[in-house]
Design a protein around this motif. Structure first.
Motif, PDB file in Angstrom:
ATOM      1  N   GLY A 195      44.311  77.615  55.345  1.00 42.43           N
ATOM      2  CA  GLY A 195      44.714  78.225  54.081  1.00 42.43           C
ATOM      3  C   GLY A 195      46.068  77.740  53.610  1.00 42.43           C
ATOM      4  N   ASP A 196      47.024  77.654  54.526  1.00 46.10           N
ATOM      5  CA  ASP A 196      48.360  77.162  54.173  1.00 46.10           C
ATOM      6  C   ASP A 196      48.284  75.725  53.646  1.00 46.10           C
ATOM      7  OD1 ASP A 196      49.506  79.544  54.974  1.00 46.10           O
ATOM      8  OD2 ASP A 196      50.093  78.798  56.954  1.00 46.10           O
ATOM      9  N   TYR A 197      47.481  74.909  54.295  1.00 38.27           N
ATOM     10  CA  TYR A 197      47.355  73.494  53.912  1.00 38.27           C
ATOM     11  C   TYR A 197      46.725  73.367  52.524  1.00 38.27           C
ATOM     12  CZ  TYR A 197      45.579  68.674  54.145  1.00 38.27           C
ATOM     13  OH  TYR A 197      45.271  67.360  53.880  1.00 38.27           O
ATOM     14  N   LEU A 198      45.654  74.104  52.275  1.00 33.77           N
ATOM     15  CA  LEU A 198      44.995  74.035  50.971  1.00 33.77           C
ATOM     16  C   LEU A 198      45.911  74.559  49.865  1.00 33.77           C
ATOM     17  CD1 LEU A 198      41.410  75.198  52.002  1.00 33.77           C
ATOM     18  CD2 LEU A 198      42.124  72.880  51.374  1.00 33.77           C
ATOM     19  N   ARG A 255      42.257  75.113  44.430  1.00 38.89           N
ATOM     20  CA  ARG A 255      41.728  76.410  44.026  1.00 38.89           C
ATOM     21  C   ARG A 255      40.210  76.304  43.961  1.00 38.89           C
ATOM     22  NH1 ARG A 255      44.915  80.999  43.671  1.00 38.89           N
ATOM     23  NH2 ARG A 255      43.616  81.722  41.945  1.00 38.89           N
ATOM     24  N   PHE A 256      39.530  77.269  44.539  1.00 37.44           N
ATOM     25  CA  PHE A 256      38.076  77.255  44.554  1.00 37.44           C
ATOM     26  C   PHE A 256      37.535  78.058  43.385  1.00 37.44           C
ATOM     27  CE2 PHE A 256      38.866  76.833  49.280  1.00 37.44           C
ATOM     28  CZ  PHE A 256      38.545  75.480  49.316  1.00 37.44           C
ATOM     29  N   LEU A 306      41.330  82.365  52.760  1.00 35.44           N
ATOM     30  CA  LEU A 306      41.625  82.684  51.369  1.00 35.44           C
ATOM     31  C   LEU A 306      42.851  83.574  51.229  1.00 35.44           C
ATOM     32  CD1 LEU A 306      37.992  83.218  50.028  1.00 35.44           C
ATOM     33  CD2 LEU A 306      39.436  81.185  49.823  1.00 35.44           C
ATOM     34  N   GLU A 307      43.085  84.447  52.209  1.00 38.06           N
ATOM     35  CA  GLU A 307      44.281  85.273  52.166  1.00 38.06           C
ATOM     36  C   GLU A 307      45.541  84.416  52.191  1.00 38.06           C
ATOM     37  OE1 GLU A 307      43.783  87.952  55.403  1.00 38.06           O
ATOM     38  OE2 GLU A 307      42.367  89.251  54.308  1.00 38.06           O
ATOM     39  N   ARG A 308      45.527  83.341  52.987  1.00 39.80           N
ATOM     40  CA  ARG A 308      46.689  82.470  53.060  1.00 39.80           C
ATOM     41  C   ARG A 308      46.824  81.577  51.829  1.00 39.80           C
ATOM     42  NH1 ARG A 308      49.302  83.249  58.190  1.00 39.80           N
ATOM     43  NH2 ARG A 308      50.684  81.534  57.607  1.00 39.80           N
ATOM     44  N   MET A 309      45.742  81.466  51.062  1.00 41.07           N
ATOM     45  CA  MET A 309      45.823  80.735  49.802  1.00 41.07           C
ATOM     46  C   MET A 309      46.343  81.626  48.676  1.00 41.07           C
ATOM     47  SD  MET A 309      42.275  78.525  50.031  1.00 41.07           S
ATOM     48  CE  MET A 309      42.541  77.608  48.508  1.00 41.07           C
ATOM     49  N   LYS A 367      32.417  70.395  37.160  1.00 44.19           N
ATOM     50  CA  LYS A 367      33.669  70.063  37.831  1.00 44.19           C
ATOM     51  C   LYS A 367      34.126  71.155  38.803  1.00 44.19           C
ATOM     52  CE  LYS A 367      35.465  66.847  34.376  1.00 44.19           C
ATOM     53  NZ  LYS A 367      36.613  66.470  33.501  1.00 44.19           N
ATOM     54  N   ASP A 368      33.226  71.993  39.222  1.00 39.64           N
ATOM     55  CA  ASP A 368      33.575  73.086  40.131  1.00 39.64           C
ATOM     56  C   ASP A 368      34.047  72.569  41.485  1.00 39.64           C
ATOM     57  OD1 ASP A 368      33.149  75.148  38.424  1.00 39.64           O
ATOM     58  OD2 ASP A 368      31.288  75.863  39.337  1.00 39.64           O
ATOM     59  N   HIS A 369      34.962  73.335  42.073  1.00 31.12           N
ATOM     60  CA  HIS A 369      35.350  73.155  43.467  1.00 31.12           C
ATOM     61  C   HIS A 369      34.785  74.353  44.230  1.00 31.12           C
ATOM     62  CE1 HIS A 369      38.693  69.991  43.211  1.00 31.12           C
ATOM     63  NE2 HIS A 369      38.024  69.977  42.058  1.00 31.12           N
TER      64      HIS A 369
END
Length: 237
Positions: free
Chosen positions: A34-37, A43-44, A63-66, A165-167
Motif C-alpha cells: 500500500g505504501d509503495y502504490l 489509484r484504483f 487500501l488502508e495504507r493507500m 482506461k480503468d485501473h
C-alpha cells in the motif's frame, strides 16, 4: 488501454490448523504494498477480491495504507468467488491414496508440513501435476479445467464492466494467477505451475486490456518488498 493488477495475498498461516489467516508478516507485506502504490500515485477505479480471508484482509490492509477513507474503502471492495484459490486441501485428500502407494510417509509429511517444507513441496508438486494433467479426475473434485473456466468467467465479468482506461485491482491467490497466465499467454498448465511456485506474497502482475483483448505487461513484481532490504519479507506461501 486499461490495467488489471493481479495481487497475490500476503503470507498466510502455513502449517497452522487454519491456513486462511494472514500472518503478522502478511499484514506487514500488505502495508508495504500500500505504501509503495501510494508513492507511485496509483489509484484504483475498481477493487475486487476473492472471498477468502487472506485475500480480503490483504485488500483491506493495502487500501488502508493507500489512504482510502475507511468507509469508502470497505464498500469499494467487491467480492467475487471466481477469484478464490482452488481448494488445495481437497485436491490433496482426493489424491492421497494414490500418493501413499508411492510415498508411504506422505500422510506424516502433510500433517506436519511446517517442519517438512521441502518434502511437502515435492509431494504437493507431484499431486498438482496429477490434478492439472486431467488424466486422474476424482468424483466431486473441481478439475483444473473447471477451475480455469471459473477464473475466466470472473475475468470476463471484470472486462465487461470496465471502462477503457480503468485501473483494476484483483486481490487473489497464486493458483488463480496461474490460471490467468495460462489463459493469457497460452502456456501448458504444468509450465504455468512452474511460474506459480515463484509468485511472491503481495507481488504484482499487471495485465493490459482493450475490450477483451489482454496482454501480460509484468509478472511477479515485488519491488515494494525488495526496497525494504529485509529478505524475510519475501515469502511464497
Amino acid at each position: 488501454m486499461g490495467s488489471i493488477y493481479l495481487i497475490r495475498h500476503g503470507q498466510a498461516s502455513f502449517g497452522a490448523e487454519n491456513y486462511d489467516v494472514l500472518s503478522p508478516l502478511g499484514f506487514q507485506q500488505s502495508a508495504a504494498l500500500g505504501d509503495y502504490l501510494k508513492q507511485l500515485g496509483v489509484r484504483f477505479d475498481h477493487c475486487v477480491s476473492g472471498e477468502l480471508n487472506r485475500q480480503r484482509d490483504t485488500a483491506k490492509a493495502t487500501l488502508e495504507r493507500m489512504a482510502f477513507p475507511q468507509q469508502s474503502q470497505l464498500s469499494a471492495i467487491e467480492i467475487d468467488s471466481a477469484f478464490n484459490e482452488f481448494r488445495a486441501d481437497e485436491v490433496i485428500r482426493a489424491h492421497m491414496d494414490d500418493l501413499l502407494a508411492v510415498e508411504p510417509q506422505a500422510m506424516q509429511i502433510f500433517s506436519n508440513a511446517a517442519n517438512h517444507r521441502a518434502e511437502f513441496q515435492r509431494l504437493f508438486t507431484y499431486i498438482i501435476h496429477r490434478w492439472v494433467s486431467g488424466e486422474h479426475e476424482k468424483e466431486g473434485l473441481e478439475s483444473w479445467a473447471s477451475f480455469v473456466d471459473r477464473v475466466q468467467a470472473g475475468l470476463h465479468r471484470l472486462l465487461d464492466q470496465a471502462d477503457r482506461k480503468d485501473h483494476i485491482a484483483v486481490f487473489t491467490s497464486g493458483g488463480t494467477i496461474t490460471a490467468l497466465l495460462q489463459l493469457i499467454i497460452g502456456v501448458p498448465p504444468i509450465k504455468a505451475f512452474e511460474l506459480n511456485w515463484q509468485i511472491v506474497n503481495t507481488s504484482l502482475s499487471r495485465l493490459k486490456f482493450r475490450d477483451r483483448d489482454l496482454a501480460l505487461a509484468s509478472f511477479n513484481s515485488h519491488v515494494h518488498l525488495e526496497l525494504l532490504k529485509n529478505p524475510e519479507l519475501i515469502t511464497y506461501r
